[in-house]
Design an enzyme around this catalytic site. Sequence first.
Site, mmCIF file in Angstrom:
data_model
loop_
_atom_site.group_PDB
_atom_site.id
_atom_site.type_symbol
_atom_site.label_atom_id
_atom_site.label_comp_id
_atom_site.label_asym_id
_atom_site.label_seq_id
_atom_site.Cartn_x
_atom_site.Cartn_y
_atom_site.Cartn_z
ATOM 1 N N HIS A 106 0.815 -1.209 0.000
ATOM 2 C CA HIS A 106 0.000 0.000 0.000
ATOM 3 C C HIS A 106 0.852 1.264 0.000
ATOM 4 O O HIS A 106 0.505 2.253 -0.652
ATOM 5 C CB HIS A 106 -0.919 -0.013 1.229
ATOM 6 C CG HIS A 106 -1.897 1.118 1.264
ATOM 7 N ND1 HIS A 106 -3.000 1.176 0.443
ATOM 8 C CD2 HIS A 106 -1.948 2.237 2.035
ATOM 9 C CE1 HIS A 106 -3.674 2.281 0.697
ATOM 10 N NE2 HIS A 106 -3.065 2.937 1.657
ATOM 11 N N HIS A 145 -10.068 3.688 -0.881
ATOM 12 C CA HIS A 145 -10.354 3.218 0.473
ATOM 13 C C HIS A 145 -11.190 1.957 0.340
ATOM 14 O O HIS A 145 -12.339 1.899 0.781
ATOM 15 C CB HIS A 145 -11.061 4.297 1.294
ATOM 16 C CG HIS A 145 -10.267 4.721 2.491
ATOM 17 N ND1 HIS A 145 -10.822 4.961 3.718
ATOM 18 C CD2 HIS A 145 -8.940 4.911 2.655
ATOM 19 C CE1 HIS A 145 -9.878 5.310 4.581
ATOM 20 N NE2 HIS A 145 -8.732 5.283 3.962
ATOM 21 N N ASN A 146 -10.588 0.944 -0.261
ATOM 22 C CA ASN A 146 -11.327 -0.245 -0.670
ATOM 23 C C ASN A 146 -11.606 -1.208 0.480
ATOM 24 O O ASN A 146 -12.760 -1.497 0.802
ATOM 25 C CB ASN A 146 -10.558 -0.964 -1.783
ATOM 26 C CG ASN A 146 -10.326 -0.069 -2.985
ATOM 27 O OD1 ASN A 146 -11.070 0.879 -3.212
ATOM 28 N ND2 ASN A 146 -9.293 -0.359 -3.757
ATOM 29 N N ASP A 151 -4.926 15.660 1.449
ATOM 30 C CA ASP A 151 -3.861 15.673 0.442
ATOM 31 C C ASP A 151 -3.878 16.984 -0.337
ATOM 32 O O ASP A 151 -2.831 17.543 -0.675
ATOM 33 C CB ASP A 151 -4.036 14.503 -0.535
ATOM 34 C CG ASP A 151 -3.610 13.174 0.060
ATOM 35 O OD1 ASP A 151 -2.900 13.180 1.086
ATOM 36 O OD2 ASP A 151 -3.982 12.126 -0.494
ATOM 37 N N ASP A 202 -0.320 15.325 5.091
ATOM 38 C CA ASP A 202 -1.444 14.843 5.888
ATOM 39 C C ASP A 202 -1.109 13.484 6.478
ATOM 40 O O ASP A 202 -0.269 12.751 5.955
ATOM 41 C CB ASP A 202 -2.713 14.767 5.032
ATOM 42 C CG ASP A 202 -2.913 13.408 4.397
ATOM 43 O OD1 ASP A 202 -2.143 13.074 3.480
ATOM 44 O OD2 ASP A 202 -3.839 12.689 4.813
ATOM 45 N N SER A 259 -5.592 7.749 13.041
ATOM 46 C CA SER A 259 -6.656 8.668 13.427
ATOM 47 C C SER A 259 -6.735 9.801 12.408
ATOM 48 O O SER A 259 -5.713 10.300 11.934
ATOM 49 C CB SER A 259 -6.391 9.237 14.821
ATOM 50 O OG SER A 259 -6.255 8.196 15.765
ATOM 51 N N ASN A 268 -2.668 6.587 -7.395
ATOM 52 C CA ASN A 268 -2.707 5.675 -6.268
ATOM 53 C C ASN A 268 -2.776 4.262 -6.818
ATOM 54 O O ASN A 268 -3.339 4.043 -7.887
ATOM 55 C CB ASN A 268 -3.951 5.991 -5.413
ATOM 56 C CG ASN A 268 -4.193 4.991 -4.302
ATOM 57 O OD1 ASN A 268 -4.973 4.068 -4.460
ATOM 58 N ND2 ASN A 268 -3.535 5.165 -3.181
#
Length: 717
Positions: A34, A80-81, A102, A254, A299, A526
């Site tokens: 990832h 965000h799979n 981002d 971020d 978080s 991504n």
Amino acid sequence: MPLADADRELVEAELGREPTRAEAALFENLWSEHCAYRSSRPLLGAFESESEDVVIGPGDDAAVVALDEDTYATLGIESHNHPSYVDPFDGAATGVGGIVRDTMSMGAYPIALADSLYFGDFDREHSRYLFEGVVEGISHYGNCIGVPTVAGSVAFNDGYEGNPLVNVACVGLTTPDRLVTATAETPGNELVLVGNATGRDGLGGASFASEDLAEDAETEDRPAVQVGDPYAEKRLIECNEALVDEGLLVAARDLGAAGLGGASSELVAKGGLGAEIALDRVHQREPNMNAMEILLAESQERMVYEVRPEDTDRVAELAERFDLGCSVIGEVTDGNYVCTFEGETVVDAPAEYLADGAPMNDLDREEPSQPDRDLPALVADGEPDPDALAEAFDAVVGHPNTASKRWVYRQYDHEVGVRTSVLPGDDAAVLAIREAETDGGDPVGLALSSGSEPRWTEAAPYEGARAVALENATNLAAKGATPLAAVDCLNGGNPEKPDVYGGFAAAVDGLAEMCADLSMPVVGGNVSLYNDSVAGPIPPTPTLAVIGTKAGFDAPPAAFAGEGTVLAVGAAGGALGGSEYLAQSGGSDRFPALPENAPAVVETLAAVADGDDTLAVHDVSHGGLAVALAEMVTDDAGAEVALDDALALFDETPGRAVIETADPDAVRAAFDGVAPVEEIGEATADGTLSLSVGDAELTRDAASIRDLRSVIERELD
């Protein structure tokens, strides 16, 4: 997921000792697929990412392109799979939050979102559960933070039954003097954490995203999913703006994958520097957190900034004004990346080795092949049966893949910010960028399209991915815009399976080739692999988000005016591979041939779309002419159309459009030597589509078409 033995040996050799528990966990997350793109990075060199308009390309939190000398647009996309399978609401919501941050980290203000969503078959209860939860999560978060969701796509395919995809893109605006990057600059500057307090949610999220989904993922992997707070994000957006306005930020990143450890180590690594961080200083919301939890928790609603020492007090004042936490957690150094906790050093490693030291994978691949032609009688025979034609038309037009997505976008506030000129439901959204001017002195219209088509890439990964790029560019052209730049979200299954990796690699190559042909630089993106579950691997899914520009904000509608001649522009590919028709009727075919001069087709279509005599333009792709014509019918306008055969009705070759015009000769002249132009009928004022295919005739009025196309609303409301 523990650090692999082979990776542990490399880390021990680099450090000259065994890693601490925190170091091992940090390496495991930052060296995961990832974060490190270990299987995909060898393929990404195929993309061209430069042009005269590109200011910042791949490698930062978001890309930056120039709209004019004084106005920059940022563009980013992320997936965000896995989190969206485990917890569809929070998984999707935090995907929105992450891509917005981002955008903020570049010194930009977010102005628009696009969501591309992929689920299992719509008739399955679990698919609808995930679909409803994801849409609710996106709408809740986007609406609360005041960023409009203006474009996107939705697809249903049994390949996503055990692993949905949630891909979200964000566009922002900034100026040259406000631009910030994620590259640390100066030893001695402070590292400041601003935003929500750190908790234990999202622990191991990067690792979780780098492995196949297990059968019990919905329960066992719940702690790896972050929990979002859009109201804190909204305050963080405004605080970030104030920090940028006052010139207080040297660099920014971020906190996403791998949390504080990922963001801070990558920030200093990009500058060839190090850091000293005291984890005890991090403001926390849960008691007794240990070093590894503070370092790796994901978080949400947090940013890490490089700040000059003399500016830290002012940063803290602004954070307090927006009711956000603020911690000065350490400083930039010219040494290693060092973290301490309660007086003990828990991490001491070279930042560049953490961020970029992961070895790349050399994986086997099997080249994909295309299916043979085996067509149903309706499209294989010369004379279609009227009943079979009507049945096929209704099945294609009324399938959730090609039906109206109004149920989705009506939940989004797509006009907040008063920039949205062309609303969702059209080929592309158009945003008013009043701050920028074209060379001719007109304000800039920024068009946005986002999506993929899994049926295409499932049937033919290379050719299908080329078609995805062309279809998105055609969406822009239908609104009179020409492509400026793109970002991609490359989704695939387990790359350790040769057939899966072969299909993924072919899709990457096809996407890269067509983007290069269209002079559409891919400026960021991504990669999401290991989208496998007990149901099997997903189809290769290269989502593309594309922005383009035009003079002004007006665009031709995608609905008939009822007054002009109806033309079909562009060459059909003569095949039905990957089509919705074959998915409904059975059979197989090769993927249709794409135009060899795609750039000229897109450029010419954009020019014609902006012509004074152009009354309506709609691209032809998903569902072919059957769906394009049906979507153009309104209560007040329809068309009488004649086609030679049924294959022409369901061919999904992109790079084509239906144009209603008051001057068909001008359209023919514009496309002379570029693409064929066929007069297929006349628009009418009776709100009815009257369609003849050979000797077979079919009539559908606006009400019956609306009923066919409202299947999603009908089933879910």
